[in-house]
Motif scaffolding. Structure first.
Motif, PDB file in Angstrom:
ATOM      1  N   TYR A 156       6.484  12.752  10.858  1.00 30.59           N
ATOM      2  CA  TYR A 156       6.912  11.356  10.720  1.00 30.59           C
ATOM      3  C   TYR A 156       6.029  10.420  11.539  1.00 30.59           C
ATOM      4  O   TYR A 156       5.752   9.286  11.144  1.00 30.59           O
ATOM      5  CB  TYR A 156       8.362  11.197  11.168  1.00 30.59           C
ATOM      6  CG  TYR A 156       9.380  11.759  10.204  1.00 30.59           C
ATOM      7  CD1 TYR A 156       9.073  11.962   8.874  1.00 30.59           C
ATOM      8  CD2 TYR A 156      10.665  12.070  10.639  1.00 30.59           C
ATOM      9  CE1 TYR A 156      10.013  12.465   7.985  1.00 30.59           C
ATOM     10  CE2 TYR A 156      11.621  12.574   9.774  1.00 30.59           C
ATOM     11  CZ  TYR A 156      11.284  12.771   8.442  1.00 30.59           C
ATOM     12  OH  TYR A 156      12.221  13.272   7.581  1.00 30.59           O
ATOM     13  N   LYS A 157       5.584  10.881  12.686  1.00 31.96           N
ATOM     14  CA  LYS A 157       4.792  10.024  13.573  1.00 31.96           C
ATOM     15  C   LYS A 157       3.519   9.575  12.883  1.00 31.96           C
ATOM     16  O   LYS A 157       3.148   8.392  12.939  1.00 31.96           O
ATOM     17  CB  LYS A 157       4.460  10.774  14.860  1.00 31.96           C
ATOM     18  CG  LYS A 157       3.713   9.921  15.884  1.00 31.96           C
ATOM     19  CD  LYS A 157       3.544  10.656  17.205  1.00 31.96           C
ATOM     20  CE  LYS A 157       2.855   9.757  18.232  1.00 31.96           C
ATOM     21  NZ  LYS A 157       2.708  10.424  19.545  1.00 31.96           N
ATOM     22  N   ALA A 158       2.842  10.503  12.222  1.00 31.76           N
ATOM     23  CA  ALA A 158       1.604  10.145  11.524  1.00 31.76           C
ATOM     24  C   ALA A 158       1.863   9.117  10.436  1.00 31.76           C
ATOM     25  O   ALA A 158       1.097   8.156  10.268  1.00 31.76           O
ATOM     26  CB  ALA A 158       0.970  11.400  10.926  1.00 31.76           C
ATOM     27  N   GLY A 159       2.971   9.305   9.687  1.00 27.73           N
ATOM     28  CA  GLY A 159       3.286   8.371   8.615  1.00 27.73           C
ATOM     29  C   GLY A 159       3.603   6.983   9.119  1.00 27.73           C
ATOM     30  O   GLY A 159       3.087   5.980   8.608  1.00 27.73           O
ATOM     31  N   PHE A 160       4.434   6.898  10.154  1.00 27.36           N
ATOM     32  CA  PHE A 160       4.836   5.577  10.653  1.00 27.36           C
ATOM     33  C   PHE A 160       3.694   4.877  11.378  1.00 27.36           C
ATOM     34  O   PHE A 160       3.555   3.649  11.272  1.00 27.36           O
ATOM     35  CB  PHE A 160       6.054   5.711  11.564  1.00 27.36           C
ATOM     36  CG  PHE A 160       7.349   5.766  10.816  1.00 27.36           C
ATOM     37  CD1 PHE A 160       7.848   4.646  10.175  1.00 27.36           C
ATOM     38  CD2 PHE A 160       8.068   6.944  10.723  1.00 27.36           C
ATOM     39  CE1 PHE A 160       9.038   4.692   9.461  1.00 27.36           C
ATOM     40  CE2 PHE A 160       9.267   7.002  10.021  1.00 27.36           C
ATOM     41  CZ  PHE A 160       9.747   5.875   9.390  1.00 27.36           C
ATOM     42  N   ASN A 204       0.864  -1.172   0.000  1.00 32.87           N
ATOM     43  CA  ASN A 204       0.000   0.000   0.000  1.00 32.87           C
ATOM     44  C   ASN A 204       0.902   1.224   0.000  1.00 32.87           C
ATOM     45  O   ASN A 204       2.067   1.165   0.432  1.00 32.87           O
ATOM     46  CB  ASN A 204      -0.943   0.028   1.201  1.00 32.87           C
ATOM     47  CG  ASN A 204      -2.159   0.919   0.949  1.00 32.87           C
ATOM     48  OD1 ASN A 204      -2.275   1.557  -0.103  1.00 32.87           O
ATOM     49  ND2 ASN A 204      -3.070   0.972   1.904  1.00 32.87           N
ATOM     50  N   VAL A 205       0.372   2.349  -0.481  1.00 32.57           N
ATOM     51  CA  VAL A 205       1.134   3.597  -0.585  1.00 32.57           C
ATOM     52  C   VAL A 205       0.323   4.704   0.082  1.00 32.57           C
ATOM     53  O   VAL A 205      -0.879   4.842  -0.179  1.00 32.57           O
ATOM     54  CB  VAL A 205       1.422   3.966  -2.057  1.00 32.57           C
ATOM     55  CG1 VAL A 205       2.250   5.247  -2.131  1.00 32.57           C
ATOM     56  CG2 VAL A 205       2.124   2.825  -2.773  1.00 32.57           C
ATOM     57  N   ALA A 206       0.986   5.488   0.923  1.00 33.41           N
ATOM     58  CA  ALA A 206       0.330   6.597   1.614  1.00 33.41           C
ATOM     59  C   ALA A 206       1.226   7.816   1.572  1.00 33.41           C
ATOM     60  O   ALA A 206       2.456   7.712   1.470  1.00 33.41           O
ATOM     61  CB  ALA A 206       0.008   6.219   3.058  1.00 33.41           C
ATOM     62  N   SER A 207       0.615   8.987   1.631  1.00 32.12           N
ATOM     63  CA  SER A 207       1.356  10.238   1.763  1.00 32.12           C
ATOM     64  C   SER A 207       1.100  10.790   3.166  1.00 32.12           C
ATOM     65  O   SER A 207       0.079  10.480   3.790  1.00 32.12           O
ATOM     66  CB  SER A 207       0.907  11.238   0.703  1.00 32.12           C
ATOM     67  OG  SER A 207      -0.476  11.542   0.864  1.00 32.12           O
ATOM     68  N   PHE A 208       2.021  11.610   3.648  1.00 36.05           N
ATOM     69  CA  PHE A 208       1.828  12.164   4.989  1.00 36.05           C
ATOM     70  C   PHE A 208       2.428  13.555   5.083  1.00 36.05           C
ATOM     71  O   PHE A 208       3.406  13.888   4.417  1.00 36.05           O
ATOM     72  CB  PHE A 208       2.442  11.244   6.055  1.00 36.05           C
ATOM     73  CG  PHE A 208       3.937  11.197   6.052  1.00 36.05           C
ATOM     74  CD1 PHE A 208       4.697  12.084   6.820  1.00 36.05           C
ATOM     75  CD2 PHE A 208       4.628  10.280   5.263  1.00 36.05           C
ATOM     76  CE1 PHE A 208       6.084  12.043   6.817  1.00 36.05           C
ATOM     77  CE2 PHE A 208       6.011  10.239   5.247  1.00 36.05           C
ATOM     78  CZ  PHE A 208       6.741  11.128   6.031  1.00 36.05           C
ATOM     79  N   ASN A 209       1.818  14.386   5.889  1.00 44.26           N
ATOM     80  CA  ASN A 209       2.396  15.630   6.408  1.00 44.26           C
ATOM     81  C   ASN A 209       2.032  15.660   7.893  1.00 44.26           C
ATOM     82  O   ASN A 209       2.604  14.884   8.659  1.00 44.26           O
ATOM     83  CB  ASN A 209       1.918  16.862   5.644  1.00 44.26           C
ATOM     84  CG  ASN A 209       0.458  16.777   5.218  1.00 44.26           C
ATOM     85  OD1 ASN A 209      -0.409  16.338   5.983  1.00 44.26           O
ATOM     86  ND2 ASN A 209       0.181  17.198   4.003  1.00 44.26           N
ATOM     87  N   GLU A 210       1.061  16.477   8.289  1.00 49.54           N
ATOM     88  CA  GLU A 210       0.612  16.386   9.685  1.00 49.54           C
ATOM     89  C   GLU A 210      -0.175  15.110   9.937  1.00 49.54           C
ATOM     90  O   GLU A 210      -0.228  14.612  11.057  1.00 49.54           O
ATOM     91  CB  GLU A 210      -0.269  17.590  10.053  1.00 49.54           C
ATOM     92  CG  GLU A 210       0.413  18.942   9.955  1.00 49.54           C
ATOM     93  CD  GLU A 210       0.199  19.570   8.579  1.00 49.54           C
ATOM     94  OE1 GLU A 210      -0.170  18.821   7.638  1.00 49.54           O
ATOM     95  OE2 GLU A 210       0.404  20.783   8.454  1.00 49.54           O
ATOM     96  N   LYS A 211      -0.793  14.580   8.898  1.00 48.87           N
ATOM     97  CA  LYS A 211      -1.519  13.324   9.017  1.00 48.87           C
ATOM     98  C   LYS A 211      -1.256  12.480   7.773  1.00 48.87           C
ATOM     99  O   LYS A 211      -0.799  12.994   6.742  1.00 48.87           O
ATOM    100  CB  LYS A 211      -3.015  13.581   9.191  1.00 48.87           C
ATOM    101  CG  LYS A 211      -3.667  14.321   8.026  1.00 48.87           C
ATOM    102  CD  LYS A 211      -5.154  14.517   8.287  1.00 48.87           C
ATOM    103  CE  LYS A 211      -5.827  15.217   7.104  1.00 48.87           C
ATOM    104  NZ  LYS A 211      -7.290  15.402   7.345  1.00 48.87           N
ATOM    105  N   ALA A 212      -1.556  11.218   7.887  1.00 45.59           N
ATOM    106  CA  ALA A 212      -1.294  10.284   6.782  1.00 45.59           C
ATOM    107  C   ALA A 212      -2.595   9.842   6.153  1.00 45.59           C
ATOM    108  O   ALA A 212      -3.624   9.704   6.825  1.00 45.59           O
ATOM    109  CB  ALA A 212      -0.530   9.069   7.290  1.00 45.59           C
TER     110      ALA A 212
END
Length: 1173
Positions: free
Chosen positions: A374-378, A331-339
């Motif tokens: 980074y936290k939202a992405g991980f 799966n592929v996701a993008s993130f900034n403040e949230k993912a």
């Protein structure tokens, strides 16, 4: 009593206008009707029961005529049935051919196909074939490991010290095809001579191996030269393997360094563009180098990620996806403040071709904004990997993060989700040229058993998005012999021209140690592979004893077919189609995905349920085969005709067994009538000679023209696409050998000669003494399982367009599957010009199977038929559907004082009468202007009436998708010629010492190298030449729609209600045929022009992938998984690297970038649909 004539807009009176109320929906349809499916507005249909006769409605302009009553039209139908049956009885010769077979009973035996024994034998033969390749693989892998272990590394090795054949050396010369070119002009390259080898479809040299090195790898580097040095010893092992098994095809070692050494030597097939082939990105290498993967890709789209950096990230994701196979999930996701996911996929999905396409399209919509989180992405990634309620690989788990940098290490996230076991590997990628501190990214990778990579520019993408496989290979290497298991790939197209192949793979491990007492090396050296051509596997299956509609198929653990008669991908010929396609999604000034090699396509992943028409029974069969079970089941199912215009409901017997020691399962499909087959026994040589003489062209004038199936009767028989030439070659060979020769297939030859004699007796007993013109016939014919098609008279062969191989002729296969007479009108496309009705050359085939019953055993060894003269039979059709008893009788006159029913001859201006076949195609019409539309889908002739037939359940629709099609590219818009995004260092960069010592300068050189070769990276390409084959076609999905007879067998009348402009029609199936007889009032108003049924194949994106992944098809992954080893050393996790290039090179590059790349002129846009930008 007749009702006054109707006019457009006038209401039609009478009881037929009333019906039982249907609350809220107007009049209720009568018996047999169904509510129209959703879609375009359709006219409402009022059905009347068959026993309720319609009132006598008057025709316009002729008050004395009324619409024919039901019993009248049933009478016409019986006359049509009797005429067709009479002609076929006289000229078809079904009964006479049965008698001929019985009279020659001593010349053949009836053999039985025993499905269980057959499928077990074929499975055993395939197992033996593959086992021989496995033994060769193991010898190669063991030898490679020993050679590398014994090899002494040389730091000072030079290019001239290594002598090898560079497979790409010829491609670098101006004219590689010239015989005068001196081969091996380089000091380190051998000069070889090659001989043509039909097994390889190539010129080869059996004394040497060939080496292919990717274009972006420096051949003179110390690593590559040492690799060439020790792999040279493999040459003798390759040669010995071939000595032990002469059937071996390509033997290949793909090195983790990118070097490919293969045997036998042959020149590399250089594409028209730059050769970007890298063995490490080939499906067979990826499958052999690591266990299945569950991967989550997270992309930083914060505001700092913009311009070139964001574009590099998009391209990197595309390349990362291309390292995944169908055994992987992603799966592929993008993130900034949230993912958030970039696509509609909310969980891990199988990394198949179509899902990866969705991802590649979706990542182009990513926009940079917000702040880095980074936290939202991980957290999003770990949640995805912990979801156990979905199908997934359940082996290697990893997170791939692409970012431009940041300071947060998100240790608390790792402590919560991944520590202390560290079951998820984390790979971090620093993308773009920047001065951010990369220490946090390095720490994340090192603390989670992953690796840190840098991607400063385009040139670094390919190598750095595939090297993570080395890390995943560590547990395999440390597992040792336990991990040395051969895996077999999906079907794919061979890079060197063999066509479709499967490859057996075996990993090769580094057995060296860093020093005395040191830990074992944990690097994979590469993957050993041996190809098996699909044609070699097919040769182990029964060819012609299963009949025209019987076949063998095989599937793998994914449900993909390895063998199947419908596996017919559009294989590229000297130039790729799919991988040569450039994805031009997203911003028009940048190619988001790197161009693929132009010769090599994705693996062929055709699911069994897509190769056939899917139903519940086949789903059960597929599941059982994937689970490795044996089984047998008789089912009623739908099958497409060979020309894909028709669908037949048939009975089939499925039998299946697993192929041991492989991931494949084998199935056998037999129609009930193919349980038995004939085997000729022509021991009488005098009779052989007698029958053979009827194959000579000198006999055609009296005995009819003979087409013989282009089969492999003998090894020395020269094939030809021209049947006349093939027959000539066959006759010349038969003058030198006998049917019992060891170099010939005695079964095929004896059956061919027997059927030649049997069909000649049909000419002698039936055809020769009949006058075909009396019944308006253009030809009579017979086709047999033995491969004979005899067409009488000889002149009719000039217009014979059917396939000379009966097993590949649509009329032959459909006749076997259908009882009675099968009509086949000439094929017409709506976009083509109408038929040319000149010189009576247009005919309609009518065929039927010959069923024999011999000693209680039933079989269908032949098909016979006639070819109707279209114009003559159209006239005859009008007479048969009229009030005249024969053609010479005067037409009945209807005066003002008398009442008459309309008929299809006298009242053809007011009454439409047609015969339509079971696919919905026009066969005959009483309208002269429709004769040139015979063969077209009836909706193109009368959309209103065809829609009524469909809505009344006379026809049922079947929709499916063809995933193997090739399509012309869509005409693009004008993208302009603006330069693409290129990083150009500024004066500030020149003054910054850190820039000179970073990887950015070297990346700039790589970017320039790619850009100069692929100028499209910098500028928009002009429209390609219209004649360029690569611009004409590419792989695509096509939606197919077929119609077939529904459940209605009765005869009844109906009204097409279109407000004030209604039409009466009558429809009835003709017994013992595939025809529907329809009589209808001609439309006088346009109000009835509602929806139009479509039958033509159309371009499609396929089923909605976002919905399909919610109900994935059953599959099983590989039985083994190596994702963990307690002794793994994770200290090598990527610490960043720099490359200090020379100052002179950088200054030159800067000047070239600033001054030497002017914008290209605006390309002219031409109005040709086949051109593309």
């Amino acid at each position: 009593m007749a009702v006054p004539a109707r006019t457009c807009g006038a209401s039609r009176p009478g009881p037929a206008r009333t019906a039982l109320p249907w609350p809220g929906r107007g009049p209720r349809p009568g018996p047999g009707a169904r509510r129209p499916p959703s879609g375009p507005p359709r006219p409402l249909l009022l059905l009347l029961p068959p026993l309720l006769l319609l009132p006598l409605f008057a025709a316009p302009g002729a008050s004395a005529y009324s619409f024919p009553q039901q019993h009248t039209m049933q009478h016409w139908a019986r006359r049509l049935e009797q005429e067709i049956d009479g002609v076929m009885r006289i000229f078809g010769g079904v009964q006479q051919l049965r008698e001929i077979y019985k009279d020659n009973r001593n010349l053949f035996e009836v053999q039985e196909n025993e499905p269980q024994k057959l499928v077990e034998k074929v499975a055993g033969d395939i197992e033996s074939l593959l086992d021989r390749k496995v033994q060769a693989l193991k010898r190669l892998a063991d030898a490679a490991e020993n050679f590398q272990k014994a090899h002494r590394w040389q730091d000072n090795i030079k290019e001239e010290d290594i002598l090898y054949y560079d497979a790409k050396a010829d491609a670098e010369l101006d004219d590689p095809e010239s015989e005068d070119v001196e081969r091996g002009s380089k000091a380190s390259t051998l000069r070889l001579d090659f001989v043509e080898d039909s097994n390889f479809k190539n010129k080869v040299n059996y004394s040497y191996t060939a080496v292919q090195i990717p274009t972006d790898i420096y051949k003179g580097s110390t690593v590559i030269l040492n690799e060439l040095n020790w792999t040279e010893a493999l040459e003798n092992v390759f040669i010995e393997n071939r000595r032990q098994d002469p059937t071996l095809l390509w033997q290949v070692f793909g090195s983790a360094t990118g070097v490919t050494r293969y045997y036998p030597a042959t020149p590399w097939r250089a594409p028209k563009k730059i050769d970007l082939y890298d063995v490490r990105r080939r499906p067979w290498y990826i499958q052999g180098a690591s266990s299945p993967k569950d991967m989550v890709i997270i992309v930083d789209v914060s505001g700092s990620v913009s311009g070139l950096t964001l574009k590099l990230m998009k391209t990197s994701v595309c390349e990362m996806l291309d390292t995944l196979s169908d055994d992987d999930y992603v799966n592929v996701a993008s993130f900034n403040e949230k993912a958030q996911p970039v696509s509609c996929f909310t969980h891990l999905v199988q990394a198949n071709v179509r899902n990866k396409k969705v991802f590649k399209e979706a990542v182009q919509g990513m926009v940079a904004k917000g702040t880095t989180g980074y936290k939202a992405g991980f957290e999003y990634a770990f949640d995805q990997l912990q979801n156990s309620n979905i199908t997934r690989a359940n082996c290697n788990k990893m997170i791939m993060m692409f970012t431009d940098g940041g300071e947060d290490r998100v240790q608390d996230v790792f402590e919560k989700y991944n520590w202390p076991n560290r079951t998820v590997r984390v790979f971090t990628f620093s993308v773009g040229q920047h001065n951010y501190d990369v220490t946090p990214l390095q720490w994340m990778a090192c603390a989670n058993k992953g690796y840190y990579f840098e991607i400063p520019s385009i040139g670094a993408i390919r190598i750095n998005t595939q090297e993570y496989l080395d890390v995943l290979g560590r547990p395999m290497v440390l597992a040792g012999k336990e991990a040395k298991q051969v895996q077999w790939t999906n079907v794919y197209e061979d890079a060197l021209g063999l066509g479709l192949v499967v490859t057996g793979t075996l990993p090769v491990f580094n057995l060296t140690q860093d020093g005395p007492g040191e830990k074992k090396n944990q690097l994979i050296l590469g993957v050993m592979g041996i190809d098996v051509a699909l044609n070699d596997i097919k040769r182990l299956t029964p060819n012609y004893t299963l009949g025209a509609n019987g076949y063998v198929f095989a599937i793998d653990l994914n449900g993909y077919v390895l063998l199947h008669p419908n596996l017919k991908p559009q294989v590229s010929q000297g130039g790729g189609q799919e991988e040569g396609k450039l994805y031009r999604m997203g911003t028009p000034d940048f190619l988001p995905c790197l161009p693929q090699t132009t010769n090599f396509r994705e693996p062929v992943t055709l699911d069994f349920l897509d190769a056939e028409l899917e139903d519940e029974n086949k789903e059960e069969i597929r599941r059982s085969m994937i689970d490795g079970n044996k089984g047998h089941k008789q089912i009623r199912t739908l099958v497409k005709s060979l020309d894909e215009r028709y669908v037949d409901e048939v009975m089939r017997n499925y039998t299946w067994v697993p192929i041991r020691s492989t991931n494949y399962s084998l199935g056998l499909v037999l129609p009930p009538y193919s349980t038995f087959y004939l085997q000729a026994n022509l021991s009488d040589q005098i009779l052989q000679v007698k029958y053979f003489e009827f194959l000579l062209p000198s006999s055609f004038e009296s005995e009819g023209h003979v087409f013989i199936a282009p089969r492999e009767y003998c090894k020395d028989l020269n094939a030809s696409d021209n049947n006349t030439e093939f027959l000539k070659n066959f006759i010349e060979l038969m003058e030198k050998v006998t049917p019992d020769s060891k170099q010939c297939n005695n079964f095929l030859l004896h059956n061919l000669i027997l059927d030649t004699g049997i069909t000649q007796q049909l000419v002698e007993r039936v055809w020769r003494d009949q006058d075909l013109n009396t019944y308006s016939l253009l030809a009579v014919f017979a086709a047999t399982d033995g491969g004979i098609t005899r067409v009488f008279p000889n002149k009719a062969a000039d217009d014979w367009t059917e396939n000379p191989e009966p097993f590949n002729a649509s009329f032959y296969r459909r006749s076997l599957d259908n009882h009675g007479y099968v009509f086949k009108p000439p094929h017409q496309d709506a976009l083509l010009r109408p038929l040319e009705l000149e010189n009576d050359t247009v005919g309609i085939l009518v065929s039927t199977a010959v069923e024999l019953s011999l000693g209680g055993r039933t079989l269908r060894p032949a098909v016979v038929g006639v070819k109707l003269d279209l114009e003559a039979w159209a006239e005859k059709f009008k007479v048969l559907a009229s009030n005249r008893t024969h053609q010479d009788q005067p037409q009945k006159q209807c005066g003002p004082s008398s009442h008459c029913e309309m008929d299809c001859e006298v009242n053809n201006e007011d009454l439409l009468c047609v015969l339509i076949d079971d696919g919905g195609f026009l066969v005959l019409s009483n309208q002269n202007h429709q004769w040139d539309q015979v063969g077209r889908f009836f909706s193109e002739v009368d959309a209103n009436l065809m829609l009524a037939l469909y809505n009344n359940s006379f026809y049922t629709r079947k929709e499916s998708y063809d995933y193997q099609a090739a399509c012309a590219p869509q005409p693009p818009g004008n993208l302009g010629a603006a330069p693409r995004g290129v990083f150009v260092p500024t004066i500030a960069d020149f003054l910054n010492l850190a820039w000179w010592t970073s990887a950015a300068a070297w990346s700039l050189f790589q970017q320039l190298l790619y850009g100069l070769i692929y100028h499209s990276w910098f500028q928009a390409d002009p429209a390609e030449a219209e004649g360029n084959p690569e611009a004409r076609e590419s792989s695509c999905v096509m939606k197919q729609t077929q119609y077939y007879f529904g459940s209605v067998n009765a005869s009844y009348n109906a009204i097409i209600d279109c407000g004030n402009c209604s039409r009466l029609f009558h429809a009835q199936r003709l017994t013992n045929t595939n025809l529907l007889f329809v009589v209808a009032e001609k439309p006088l108003c346009s109000q009835c022009e509602g929806g139009r049924l479509l039958q033509k194949e159309t371009h499609s994106d396929g089923p909605e992938q976002c919905e399909l992944v919610q109900r994935p098809r059953y599959r099983r992954g590989p039985h083994i998984c190596f994702d963990y080893n307690a002794t793994e050393d994770t200290s090598d996790c990527g610490r960043g690297a720099s490359f200090p290039p020379s100052l002179g090179v950088l200054v030159s590059l800067q000047l070239l970038l600033l001054l030497g790349l002017p914008p290209r002129p605006q390309p002219q846009v031409h109005a040709h649909a086949s051109r593309r930008v």
